[in-house]
Design a protein around this motif. Structure first.
Motif, PDB file in Angstrom:
ATOM      1  N   GLU A 215      52.679  46.412  35.480  1.00 18.38           N
ATOM      2  CA  GLU A 215      51.577  47.098  36.141  1.00 18.38           C
ATOM      3  C   GLU A 215      50.375  46.158  36.161  1.00 18.38           C
ATOM      4  OE1 GLU A 215      50.734  50.979  34.656  1.00 18.38           O
ATOM      5  OE2 GLU A 215      52.850  51.390  34.283  1.00 18.38           O
ATOM      6  N   GLY A 216      49.710  46.103  37.307  1.00 15.63           N
ATOM      7  CA  GLY A 216      48.587  45.183  37.471  1.00 15.63           C
ATOM      8  C   GLY A 216      47.449  45.434  36.509  1.00 15.63           C
ATOM      9  N   ASN A 217      47.114  46.702  36.266  1.00 15.56           N
ATOM     10  CA  ASN A 217      46.001  47.009  35.357  1.00 15.56           C
ATOM     11  C   ASN A 217      46.305  46.561  33.942  1.00 15.56           C
ATOM     12  OD1 ASN A 217      44.407  48.098  37.344  1.00 15.56           O
ATOM     13  ND2 ASN A 217      45.153  50.175  37.017  1.00 15.56           N
ATOM     14  N   LYS A 218      47.547  46.758  33.495  1.00 15.96           N
ATOM     15  CA  LYS A 218      47.906  46.319  32.140  1.00 15.96           C
ATOM     16  C   LYS A 218      47.883  44.799  32.046  1.00 15.96           C
ATOM     17  CE  LYS A 218      50.537  50.390  30.918  1.00 15.96           C
ATOM     18  NZ  LYS A 218      51.848  50.942  30.573  1.00 15.96           N
ATOM     19  N   GLU A 219      48.264  44.117  33.119  1.00 15.56           N
ATOM     20  CA  GLU A 219      48.194  42.656  33.124  1.00 15.56           C
ATOM     21  C   GLU A 219      46.751  42.188  32.984  1.00 15.56           C
ATOM     22  OE1 GLU A 219      50.574  40.187  33.257  1.00 15.56           O
ATOM     23  OE2 GLU A 219      51.940  41.826  32.841  1.00 15.56           O
ATOM     24  N   MET A 220      45.830  42.874  33.663  1.00 11.02           N
ATOM     25  CA  MET A 220      44.423  42.491  33.575  1.00 11.02           C
ATOM     26  C   MET A 220      43.887  42.739  32.163  1.00 11.02           C
ATOM     27  SD  MET A 220      43.847  41.236  36.470  1.00 11.02           S
ATOM     28  CE  MET A 220      42.091  41.073  36.554  1.00 11.02           C
ATOM     29  N   ILE A 221      44.340  43.801  31.504  1.00 17.35           N
ATOM     30  CA  ILE A 221      43.892  44.084  30.139  1.00 17.35           C
ATOM     31  C   ILE A 221      44.382  42.994  29.196  1.00 17.35           C
ATOM     32  CG2 ILE A 221      44.180  45.678  28.196  1.00 17.35           C
ATOM     33  CD1 ILE A 221      44.151  47.955  30.284  1.00 17.35           C
ATOM     34  N   VAL A 222      45.620  42.549  29.376  1.00 19.22           N
ATOM     35  CA  VAL A 222      46.167  41.484  28.530  1.00 19.22           C
ATOM     36  C   VAL A 222      45.373  40.199  28.708  1.00 19.22           C
ATOM     37  CG1 VAL A 222      48.176  39.993  28.216  1.00 19.22           C
ATOM     38  CG2 VAL A 222      48.470  42.464  28.445  1.00 19.22           C
ATOM     39  N   ILE A 223      44.954  39.928  29.938  1.00 20.45           N
ATOM     40  CA  ILE A 223      44.223  38.695  30.213  1.00 20.45           C
ATOM     41  C   ILE A 223      42.809  38.764  29.635  1.00 20.45           C
ATOM     42  CG2 ILE A 223      43.288  37.270  32.083  1.00 20.45           C
ATOM     43  CD1 ILE A 223      45.788  38.042  33.662  1.00 20.45           C
ATOM     44  N   GLY A 224      42.286  39.958  29.422  1.00 18.54           N
ATOM     45  CA  GLY A 224      40.960  40.074  28.832  1.00 18.54           C
ATOM     46  C   GLY A 224      40.054  41.013  29.578  1.00 18.54           C
ATOM     47  N   CYS A 225      40.479  41.570  30.666  1.00 11.13           N
ATOM     48  CA  CYS A 225      39.683  42.521  31.428  1.00 11.13           C
ATOM     49  C   CYS A 225      40.001  43.907  30.900  1.00 11.13           C
ATOM     50  CB  CYS A 225      40.014  42.422  32.914  1.00 11.13           C
ATOM     51  SG  CYS A 225      39.829  40.764  33.561  1.00 11.13           S
ATOM     52  N   LYS A 226      38.992  44.613  30.436  1.00  9.63           N
ATOM     53  CA  LYS A 226      39.219  45.884  29.760  1.00  9.63           C
ATOM     54  C   LYS A 226      39.366  47.065  30.706  1.00  9.63           C
ATOM     55  CE  LYS A 226      39.043  43.965  25.774  1.00  9.63           C
ATOM     56  NZ  LYS A 226      40.257  43.704  25.073  1.00  9.63           N
ATOM     57  N   THR A 227      38.744  47.031  31.870  1.00  9.73           N
ATOM     58  CA  THR A 227      38.822  48.172  32.785  1.00  9.73           C
ATOM     59  C   THR A 227      39.095  47.676  34.197  1.00  9.73           C
ATOM     60  OG1 THR A 227      36.472  48.133  33.288  1.00  9.73           O
ATOM     61  CG2 THR A 227      37.141  49.453  31.396  1.00  9.73           C
ATOM     62  N   ALA A 228      39.324  48.626  35.093  1.00  9.58           N
ATOM     63  CA  ALA A 228      39.554  48.284  36.492  1.00  9.58           C
ATOM     64  C   ALA A 228      38.271  47.822  37.172  1.00  9.58           C
ATOM     65  CB  ALA A 228      40.134  49.482  37.230  1.00  9.58           C
ATOM     66  N   VAL A 229      37.124  48.097  36.557  1.00 12.54           N
ATOM     67  CA  VAL A 229      35.852  47.648  37.121  1.00 12.54           C
ATOM     68  C   VAL A 229      35.812  46.126  37.177  1.00 12.54           C
ATOM     69  CG1 VAL A 229      33.339  47.670  36.796  1.00 12.54           C
ATOM     70  CG2 VAL A 229      34.681  49.721  36.324  1.00 12.54           C
ATOM     71  N   SER A 230      36.504  45.475  36.252  1.00 13.18           N
ATOM     72  CA  SER A 230      36.529  44.011  36.256  1.00 13.18           C
ATOM     73  C   SER A 230      37.143  43.483  37.545  1.00 13.18           C
ATOM     74  CB  SER A 230      37.283  43.492  35.048  1.00 13.18           C
ATOM     75  OG  SER A 230      38.631  43.925  35.101  1.00 13.18           O
ATOM     76  N   ASN A 231      38.107  44.222  38.120  1.00 14.77           N
ATOM     77  CA  ASN A 231      38.684  43.811  39.399  1.00 14.77           C
ATOM     78  C   ASN A 231      37.643  43.859  40.504  1.00 14.77           C
ATOM     79  OD1 ASN A 231      41.203  43.502  38.243  1.00 14.77           O
ATOM     80  ND2 ASN A 231      41.825  45.592  38.741  1.00 14.77           N
ATOM     81  N   VAL A 232      36.812  44.891  40.485  1.00 13.02           N
ATOM     82  CA  VAL A 232      35.752  45.022  41.488  1.00 13.02           C
ATOM     83  C   VAL A 232      34.728  43.907  41.308  1.00 13.02           C
ATOM     84  CG1 VAL A 232      33.902  46.510  42.339  1.00 13.02           C
ATOM     85  CG2 VAL A 232      36.097  47.506  41.673  1.00 13.02           C
ATOM     86  N   VAL A 233      34.355  43.636  40.066  1.00  5.39           N
ATOM     87  CA  VAL A 233      33.392  42.564  39.792  1.00  5.39           C
ATOM     88  C   VAL A 233      33.950  41.225  40.250  1.00  5.39           C
ATOM     89  CG1 VAL A 233      32.209  41.302  37.941  1.00  5.39           C
ATOM     90  CG2 VAL A 233      32.292  43.803  37.897  1.00  5.39           C
ATOM     91  N   MET A 234      35.231  40.978  39.979  1.00  4.52           N
ATOM     92  CA  MET A 234      35.850  39.727  40.391  1.00  4.52           C
ATOM     93  C   MET A 234      35.884  39.621  41.916  1.00  4.52           C
ATOM     94  SD  MET A 234      39.526  38.099  39.248  1.00  4.52           S
ATOM     95  CE  MET A 234      40.391  39.600  39.620  1.00  4.52           C
ATOM     96  N   ALA A 235      36.203  40.715  42.603  1.00  9.93           N
ATOM     97  CA  ALA A 235      36.235  40.698  44.067  1.00  9.93           C
ATOM     98  C   ALA A 235      34.861  40.446  44.652  1.00  9.93           C
ATOM     99  CB  ALA A 235      36.799  42.016  44.590  1.00  9.93           C
ATOM    100  N   VAL A 236      33.833  41.072  44.086  1.00  6.66           N
ATOM    101  CA  VAL A 236      32.458  40.860  44.566  1.00  6.66           C
ATOM    102  C   VAL A 236      32.021  39.424  44.306  1.00  6.66           C
ATOM    103  CG1 VAL A 236      30.046  41.517  44.189  1.00  6.66           C
ATOM    104  CG2 VAL A 236      31.797  43.284  44.398  1.00  6.66           C
ATOM    105  N   ALA A 237      32.374  38.888  43.134  1.00  6.13           N
ATOM    106  CA  ALA A 237      32.006  37.501  42.825  1.00  6.13           C
ATOM    107  C   ALA A 237      32.665  36.527  43.792  1.00  6.13           C
ATOM    108  CB  ALA A 237      32.399  37.168  41.390  1.00  6.13           C
ATOM    109  N   VAL A 238      33.930  36.749  44.125  1.00  9.79           N
ATOM    110  CA  VAL A 238      34.619  35.884  45.078  1.00  9.79           C
ATOM    111  C   VAL A 238      33.989  36.002  46.453  1.00  9.79           C
ATOM    112  CG1 VAL A 238      36.812  35.558  46.298  1.00  9.79           C
ATOM    113  CG2 VAL A 238      36.797  35.809  43.820  1.00  9.79           C
ATOM    114  N   MET A 239      33.655  37.223  46.867  1.00  5.89           N
ATOM    115  CA  MET A 239      33.051  37.434  48.180  1.00  5.89           C
ATOM    116  C   MET A 239      31.688  36.746  48.277  1.00  5.89           C
ATOM    117  SD  MET A 239      32.299  40.999  50.194  1.00  5.89           S
ATOM    118  CE  MET A 239      31.120  41.554  48.992  1.00  5.89           C
ATOM    119  N   ILE A 240      30.857  36.891  47.256  1.00  3.47           N
ATOM    120  CA  ILE A 240      29.538  36.246  47.275  1.00  3.47           C
ATOM    121  C   ILE A 240      29.687  34.728  47.275  1.00  3.47           C
ATOM    122  CG2 ILE A 240      27.454  35.868  45.890  1.00  3.47           C
ATOM    123  CD1 ILE A 240      27.634  38.826  45.092  1.00  3.47           C
ATOM    124  N   THR A 241      30.619  34.223  46.468  1.00  4.28           N
ATOM    125  CA  THR A 241      30.850  32.778  46.437  1.00  4.28           C
ATOM    126  C   THR A 241      31.282  32.265  47.802  1.00  4.28           C
ATOM    127  OG1 THR A 241      31.491  32.936  44.120  1.00  4.28           O
ATOM    128  CG2 THR A 241      32.166  30.960  45.303  1.00  4.28           C
TER     129      THR A 241
END
Length: 100
Positions: free
Chosen positions: A22-48
């Motif tokens: 599951e994608g969310n569990k993979e993100m937690i293992v990598i160090g992202c605690k919630t699904a909000v981190s996915n949104v933050v990462m997407a916004v950071a990529v878009m701004i960059t």
């Protein structure tokens, strides 16, 4: 390891061993605690991309040109072209027209 690399590795294991990933569990293992981190990462990529893409406007054309030149050089078979020249000049001219 980047989050994207972790997901790719997870999907590779799914394909090889029929694991359930599951994608969310993979993100937690990598160090992202919630699904909000996915949104933050997407916004950071878009701004960059919005801020840095003008800097790379011409780079993409240069890279594409380098790739095309590299491929074209690999297509040129000089010994065969010389052999065609020796056998038939008209065929050599047709070959040049087709190449260029």
């Amino acid at each position: 390891m980047k989050p994207q690399e972790g997901i790719v590795v997870g999907r590779t294991f799914v394909a090889l061993k029929n694991y359930q990933v599951e994608g969310n569990k993979e993100m937690i293992v990598i160090g992202c605690k919630t699904a909000v981190s996915n949104v933050v990462m997407a916004v950071a990529v878009m701004i960059t991309l919005l801020l840095l893409m003008p800097l790379f406007q011409y780079t993409l054309k240069v890279i594409l040109g380098a790739i095309i030149v590299t491929v074209i050089i690999g297509l040129i078979d000089i010994p065969t072209a010389i052999q065609i020249w020796k056998i038939d000049k008209f065929d050599f001219l047709v070959m040049l027209c087709a190449f260029f």
